[in-house]
Design a protein around this motif. Structure first.
Motif, PDB file in Angstrom:
ATOM      1  N   LYS A  46     120.948 -17.305  14.834  1.00  0.00           N
ATOM      2  CA  LYS A  46     120.555 -16.298  15.750  1.00  0.00           C
ATOM      3  C   LYS A  46     119.017 -15.705  15.157  1.00  0.00           C
ATOM      4  CE  LYS A  46     124.813 -14.915  18.189  1.00  0.00           C
ATOM      5  NZ  LYS A  46     125.767 -13.800  18.201  1.00  0.00           N
ATOM      6  N   VAL A  47     119.211 -15.419  13.807  1.00  0.00           N
ATOM      7  CA  VAL A  47     117.938 -14.949  13.186  1.00  0.00           C
ATOM      8  C   VAL A  47     116.828 -15.973  13.326  1.00  0.00           C
ATOM      9  CG1 VAL A  47     116.954 -14.343  11.042  1.00  0.00           C
ATOM     10  CG2 VAL A  47     119.207 -13.515  11.638  1.00  0.00           C
ATOM     11  N   THR A  48     117.024 -17.064  12.997  1.00  0.00           N
ATOM     12  CA  THR A  48     115.982 -18.163  13.269  1.00  0.00           C
ATOM     13  C   THR A  48     115.484 -18.401  14.596  1.00  0.00           C
ATOM     14  OG1 THR A  48     117.603 -19.902  13.811  1.00  0.00           O
ATOM     15  CG2 THR A  48     117.075 -19.338  11.290  1.00  0.00           C
ATOM     16  N   GLN A  49     116.226 -17.820  15.920  1.00  0.00           N
ATOM     17  CA  GLN A  49     115.852 -18.046  17.130  1.00  0.00           C
ATOM     18  C   GLN A  49     114.976 -16.573  17.701  1.00  0.00           C
ATOM     19  OE1 GLN A  49     119.627 -18.671  19.076  1.00  0.00           O
ATOM     20  NE2 GLN A  49     119.345 -20.819  18.600  1.00  0.00           N
ATOM     21  N   ILE A  50     115.009 -15.812  16.646  1.00  0.00           N
ATOM     22  CA  ILE A  50     114.186 -14.384  17.077  1.00  0.00           C
ATOM     23  C   ILE A  50     112.599 -14.772  17.331  1.00  0.00           C
ATOM     24  CG2 ILE A  50     113.423 -12.032  16.504  1.00  0.00           C
ATOM     25  CD1 ILE A  50     116.176 -11.982  14.897  1.00  0.00           C
ATOM     26  N   PRO A  51     111.999 -14.298  18.556  1.00  0.00           N
ATOM     27  CA  PRO A  51     110.701 -14.565  18.514  1.00  0.00           C
ATOM     28  C   PRO A  51     109.757 -13.744  17.391  1.00  0.00           C
ATOM     29  CG  PRO A  51     111.734 -14.279  20.696  1.00  0.00           C
ATOM     30  CD  PRO A  51     112.536 -14.037  19.603  1.00  0.00           C
ATOM     31  N   GLY A  52     108.829 -14.571  16.964  1.00  0.00           N
ATOM     32  CA  GLY A  52     107.860 -14.018  15.997  1.00  0.00           C
ATOM     33  C   GLY A  52     108.391 -14.501  14.238  1.00  0.00           C
ATOM     34  N   ILE A  53     109.566 -14.920  14.384  1.00  0.00           N
ATOM     35  CA  ILE A  53     110.291 -15.142  12.831  1.00  0.00           C
ATOM     36  C   ILE A  53     109.933 -16.680  12.701  1.00  0.00           C
ATOM     37  CG2 ILE A  53     112.107 -15.344  11.399  1.00  0.00           C
ATOM     38  CD1 ILE A  53     111.330 -12.693  11.962  1.00  0.00           C
ATOM     39  N   GLU A  54     109.060 -16.842  11.659  1.00  0.00           N
ATOM     40  CA  GLU A  54     108.659 -18.006  11.381  1.00  0.00           C
ATOM     41  C   GLU A  54     109.149 -18.945   9.967  1.00  0.00           C
ATOM     42  OE1 GLU A  54     104.253 -17.598  10.566  1.00  0.00           O
ATOM     43  OE2 GLU A  54     103.996 -17.103  12.375  1.00  0.00           O
ATOM     44  N   GLU A  55     109.856 -18.035   9.391  1.00  0.00           N
ATOM     45  CA  GLU A  55     110.565 -18.736   8.221  1.00  0.00           C
ATOM     46  C   GLU A  55     111.880 -17.888   7.880  1.00  0.00           C
ATOM     47  OE1 GLU A  55     109.757 -19.190   3.565  1.00  0.00           O
ATOM     48  OE2 GLU A  55     108.152 -19.300   4.685  1.00  0.00           O
ATOM     49  N   VAL A  56     112.981 -18.423   7.719  1.00  0.00           N
ATOM     50  CA  VAL A  56     114.284 -17.691   7.125  1.00  0.00           C
ATOM     51  C   VAL A  56     114.572 -18.353   5.912  1.00  0.00           C
ATOM     52  CG1 VAL A  56     116.404 -16.910   7.901  1.00  0.00           C
ATOM     53  CG2 VAL A  56     114.823 -17.233   9.582  1.00  0.00           C
ATOM     54  N   GLY A  57     114.868 -17.481   5.003  1.00  0.00           N
ATOM     55  CA  GLY A  57     115.304 -18.148   3.666  1.00  0.00           C
ATOM     56  C   GLY A  57     116.636 -17.641   3.004  1.00  0.00           C
ATOM     57  N   LEU A  58     117.194 -18.063   2.083  1.00  0.00           N
ATOM     58  CA  LEU A  58     118.304 -17.385   1.730  1.00  0.00           C
ATOM     59  C   LEU A  58     118.469 -17.549   0.125  1.00  0.00           C
ATOM     60  CD1 LEU A  58     121.867 -17.488   3.178  1.00  0.00           C
ATOM     61  CD2 LEU A  58     121.633 -18.551   0.911  1.00  0.00           C
ATOM     62  N   THR A  59     119.002 -16.424  -0.405  1.00  0.00           N
ATOM     63  CA  THR A  59     119.245 -16.463  -2.032  1.00  0.00           C
ATOM     64  C   THR A  59     120.635 -16.331  -2.090  1.00  0.00           C
ATOM     65  OG1 THR A  59     117.063 -15.219  -2.386  1.00  0.00           O
ATOM     66  CG2 THR A  59     118.814 -14.962  -4.099  1.00  0.00           C
ATOM     67  N   THR A  60     120.966 -17.182  -3.187  1.00  0.00           N
ATOM     68  CA  THR A  60     122.467 -17.555  -3.510  1.00  0.00           C
ATOM     69  C   THR A  60     122.588 -17.598  -4.650  1.00  0.00           C
ATOM     70  OG1 THR A  60     124.454 -18.879  -3.018  1.00  0.00           O
ATOM     71  CG2 THR A  60     122.198 -19.883  -3.103  1.00  0.00           C
TER      72      THR A  60
END
Length: 323
Positions: A84-98
């Motif tokens: 759902k985060v990746t589908q938010i208009p305007g969000i171009e990059e989603v990363g994750l720290t693990t």
């Protein structure tokens, strides 16, 4: 497209979101081995609340989001949330720290959910030290997770090593050598004094000197980006190395980020104790327009710089802020 600026003109377009303070490791610079006081469940933001906040930020010009913890992969329902985060208009990059312990299992599903890149925290390549720093015997699992992330295309895989004087500062070159045969970006981070009571500061200058002493004299600077890391290529290396120096050579003047804690506080500065609750506002019925105005006000008042040199420290542990 709207853009978000603070009071001294820094362009803020990067939101780091901690979805939990829980973690299956007990890294000594992040949380104590015993006596951990978890944030109460009802105080943790619900996914729908986080999505509403991210959407508000996106409408103001935030285009990059990184999901952190604690260890984000231990929170139930994370994958549908990420999609759902990746589908938010305007969000171009989603990363994750693990911490990488569950990465081998989740890497492909993270890629399918739309995650673009992975940061893995790894502070030692020595098994006994790994057990000492994390409280877990899972070094092989982390290395397998890094390999899997590379295989499925979560690239470039960034490996973050917090360098601690007298503990792992003798492993800088060994860690860097992971980038000889793999296209990883190995990033060496100065220890930051949170509320652990210890000071392990080993400066970026001291790290760089180790490379010179080891015969790696030709560090080639890469093009400047908005990242706080100074990135270098090394002849003969497939990957790159970088140095992040929040203490000795801070980069506050170019900071482009803001943080959301697991319990719903906005922290404009990682190393400041200034924080502002959005959770209470959300649960009191704030409108979307009011939420955006609240965010703009908080960002506008982002501190000019941290005050570590004046002896001030963050009162929150790192797990309660987000890595």
């Amino acid at each position: 497209m709207p853009e978000l600026y603070d009071g001294i003109g820094r362009h803020i377009h990067y939101l780091r979101v901690a979805v939990t303070d829980r973690c299956n490791f007990r890294c000594q610079y992040c949380m104590p081995a015993e006596g951990v006081e978890w944030i109460e469940h009802h105080d943790i933001l619900r996914y729908e609340e986080i999505l509403r906040i991210i959407s508000a930020f996106a409408s103001l010009g935030i285009n990059k989001v990184r999901i952190t913890g604690g260890e984000p992969l231990v929170r139930k329902g994370l994958l549908p949330f990420l999609k759902k985060v990746t589908q938010i208009p305007g969000i171009e990059e989603v990363g994750l720290t693990t911490n990488g312990s569950l990465l081998e299992e989740y890497a492909l599903r993270l890629k399918e959910a739309g995650i673009g890149r992975i940061n893995v925290s790894l502070d030692t390549l020595q098994r006994e030290r790994f057990i000492k720093v994390t409280g877990q015997d899972q070094l092989n699992q982390v290395l397998a997770g890094i390999k899997k992330a590379q295989e499925v295309g979560l690239t470039p895989v960034k490996i973050n090593m917090v360098v601690m004087k007298g503990f792992n500062s003798d492993e800088v070159i060994d860690m860097a050598k992971l980038a000889i045969d793999h296209p990883y970006q190995i990033r060496f981070i100065e220890y930051m004094p949170f509320n652990t009571g210890e000071n392990y500061l080993f400066t970026a200058e001291e790290m760089e000197q180790q490379f010179i002493d080891a015969g790696f004299n030709n560090l080639i600077p890469q093009m400047k980006s908005s990242s706080p890391a100074k990135i270098y290529s090394v002849p003969g290396f497939q990957g790159t190395i970088g140095f992040i120096s929040p203490v000795s050579r801070h980069f506050c003047d170019s900071c482009n980020r803001i943080r959301l804690t697991p319990d719903g506080y906005l922290k404009p500065c990682l190393l400041s104790n200034d924080e502002y609750s959005l959770r209470d506002e959300l649960r009191s019925g704030i409108s979307d327009a009011e939420l955006r105005e609240k965010i703009k006000q908080i960002v506008w008042n982002k501190p000019t710089e941290h005050h570590l040199k004046q002896g001030k420290k963050s009162e929150r542990g790192m797990s309660r802020i987000g890595g």
